[in-house]
Write a protein that holds these residues in place. Structure first.
Motif, PDB file in Angstrom:
ATOM      1  N   GLU A 225       0.955  -1.303  -0.176  1.00  0.00           N
ATOM      2  CA  GLU A 225      -0.161   0.015   0.030  1.00  0.00           C
ATOM      3  C   GLU A 225       0.872   1.375   0.101  1.00  0.00           C
ATOM      4  OE1 GLU A 225      -2.871  -0.476   3.361  1.00  0.00           O
ATOM      5  OE2 GLU A 225      -3.851  -1.805   2.126  1.00  0.00           O
ATOM      6  N   ILE A 226       2.010   1.371  -0.790  1.00  0.00           N
ATOM      7  CA  ILE A 226       2.772   2.534  -1.014  1.00  0.00           C
ATOM      8  C   ILE A 226       2.241   2.962  -2.110  1.00  0.00           C
ATOM      9  CG2 ILE A 226       4.950   2.997  -1.191  1.00  0.00           C
ATOM     10  CD1 ILE A 226       6.059   0.639   0.225  1.00  0.00           C
ATOM     11  N   PRO A 227       1.976   4.374  -2.102  1.00  0.00           N
ATOM     12  CA  PRO A 227       1.672   5.193  -3.602  1.00  0.00           C
ATOM     13  C   PRO A 227       2.772   5.172  -4.454  1.00  0.00           C
ATOM     14  CG  PRO A 227       1.940   6.530  -1.602  1.00  0.00           C
ATOM     15  CD  PRO A 227       2.241   5.209  -0.986  1.00  0.00           C
ATOM     16  N   ILE A 228       2.423   5.260  -5.654  1.00  0.00           N
ATOM     17  CA  ILE A 228       3.385   5.188  -6.593  1.00  0.00           C
ATOM     18  C   ILE A 228       3.034   6.497  -7.335  1.00  0.00           C
ATOM     19  CG2 ILE A 228       4.052   4.331  -8.989  1.00  0.00           C
ATOM     20  CD1 ILE A 228       2.859   1.742  -7.792  1.00  0.00           C
ATOM     21  N   LYS A 229       4.085   7.479  -7.353  1.00  0.00           N
ATOM     22  CA  LYS A 229       3.588   8.700  -7.836  1.00  0.00           C
ATOM     23  C   LYS A 229       4.835   9.324  -8.782  1.00  0.00           C
ATOM     24  CE  LYS A 229       1.154  10.107  -3.660  1.00  0.00           C
ATOM     25  NZ  LYS A 229      -0.100  10.530  -4.366  1.00  0.00           N
ATOM     26  N   THR A 230       4.446  10.210  -9.561  1.00  0.00           N
ATOM     27  CA  THR A 230       5.499  11.283 -10.235  1.00  0.00           C
ATOM     28  C   THR A 230       6.365  11.747  -9.357  1.00  0.00           C
ATOM     29  OG1 THR A 230       3.996  12.974 -10.667  1.00  0.00           O
ATOM     30  CG2 THR A 230       3.699  11.298 -12.375  1.00  0.00           C
TER      31      THR A 230
END
Length: 241
Positions: A225-230
């Motif tokens: 549940e780690i966000p994947i972000k630019t």
């Protein structure tokens, strides 16, 4: 010895410090040069796991090889899908070998490429070849919100926006357990993991990833549940009150 001194000086000089939250583990995926496979398969895989990627673009590669290199259509589709398109210099030069005047013209030419093709002006930059010294770092950091290097470490607490760390996602380095341990470390201890690669292909060169690697990495991240972000999203997320 000279190279070691240069690396140390580059780390210490012209820093743009930024304090980031310790309790918001974050992962970013970036692609240098943006080969067509990265624009298409790489983007699709990232989207499948709820994220978006960052693409560092050199204008000279546009349509240069219809099988391998990105097209302008690719860039517009990425932009419309919410991925981030950033600067890698126009001519993909080793900036250490050129004057600041040459660097300035190269960055201006890439800015013109973005403008002429209806793309947002890039806010972030990656040094071609990871080639940087104190002079180049100071100059490029004045032009962009962040500059990305290739020092392979997790960014925690206080990062340098003039020289972001990043970790290669290359087939020649791939070990499932090692990358899983990095992601679990970020989940447990916080920090920002910024990965970079080039092509996404079942026949990878030394600086490419395979689709299986990408999928495994993204699944590890999503499962925890780690966000994947630019890059832009990550900066905002890690510094918001």
């Amino acid at each position: 010895m000279r190279e070691q001194i240069n690396r140390l000086a580059t780390t210490l000089v012209a820093t743009k410090p930024l304090i980031i939250a310790h309790d918001r583990p974050t992962v970013s995926i970036s692609f240098d040069d943006a080969p067509r496979s990265a624009c298409q398969l790489g983007a699709s895989l990232t989207e499948d796991f709820g994220g978006r990627s960052t693409y560092y673009i050199s204008g000279k590669f546009a349509n240069s090889d219809p099988l391998d290199d990105y097209s302008l259509t690719d860039l517009h589709q990425l932009n419309e899908a919410g991925h981030e398109i950033c600067c890698h210099g126009y001519s993909h030069l080793d900036y250490r070998k050129h004057s600041l005047d040459v660097l300035k013209k190269d960055l201006e030419k890439n800015a013109d490429f973005f403008r002429d093709n209806g793309l947002p002006q890039p806010r972030h930059f990656a040094f071609p070849f990871g080639a940087v010294n104190p002079r180049i770092k100071a100059f490029c950091s004045e032009q962009f919100d962040t500059c990305r290097g290739i020092q392979p470490c997790i960014m925690r607490k206080r990062l340098d926006r003039a020289l972001l760390c990043s970790i290669p996602l290359y087939a020649k380095h791939w070990n499932h357990a090692t990358y899983k341990a990095r992601i679990e470390d970020v989940r447990k201890n916080g920090g920002w993991l910024l990965f970079y690669t080039h092509k996404v292909t079942d026949d990878p060169g030394p600086y490419d990833a395979t689709p299986k690697m990408m999928e495994e990495l993204l699944k590890m991240t999503a499962d925890l549940e780690i966000p994947i972000k630019t890059v832009s999203e990550a900066i905002s997320y890690l510094t918001m009150e």
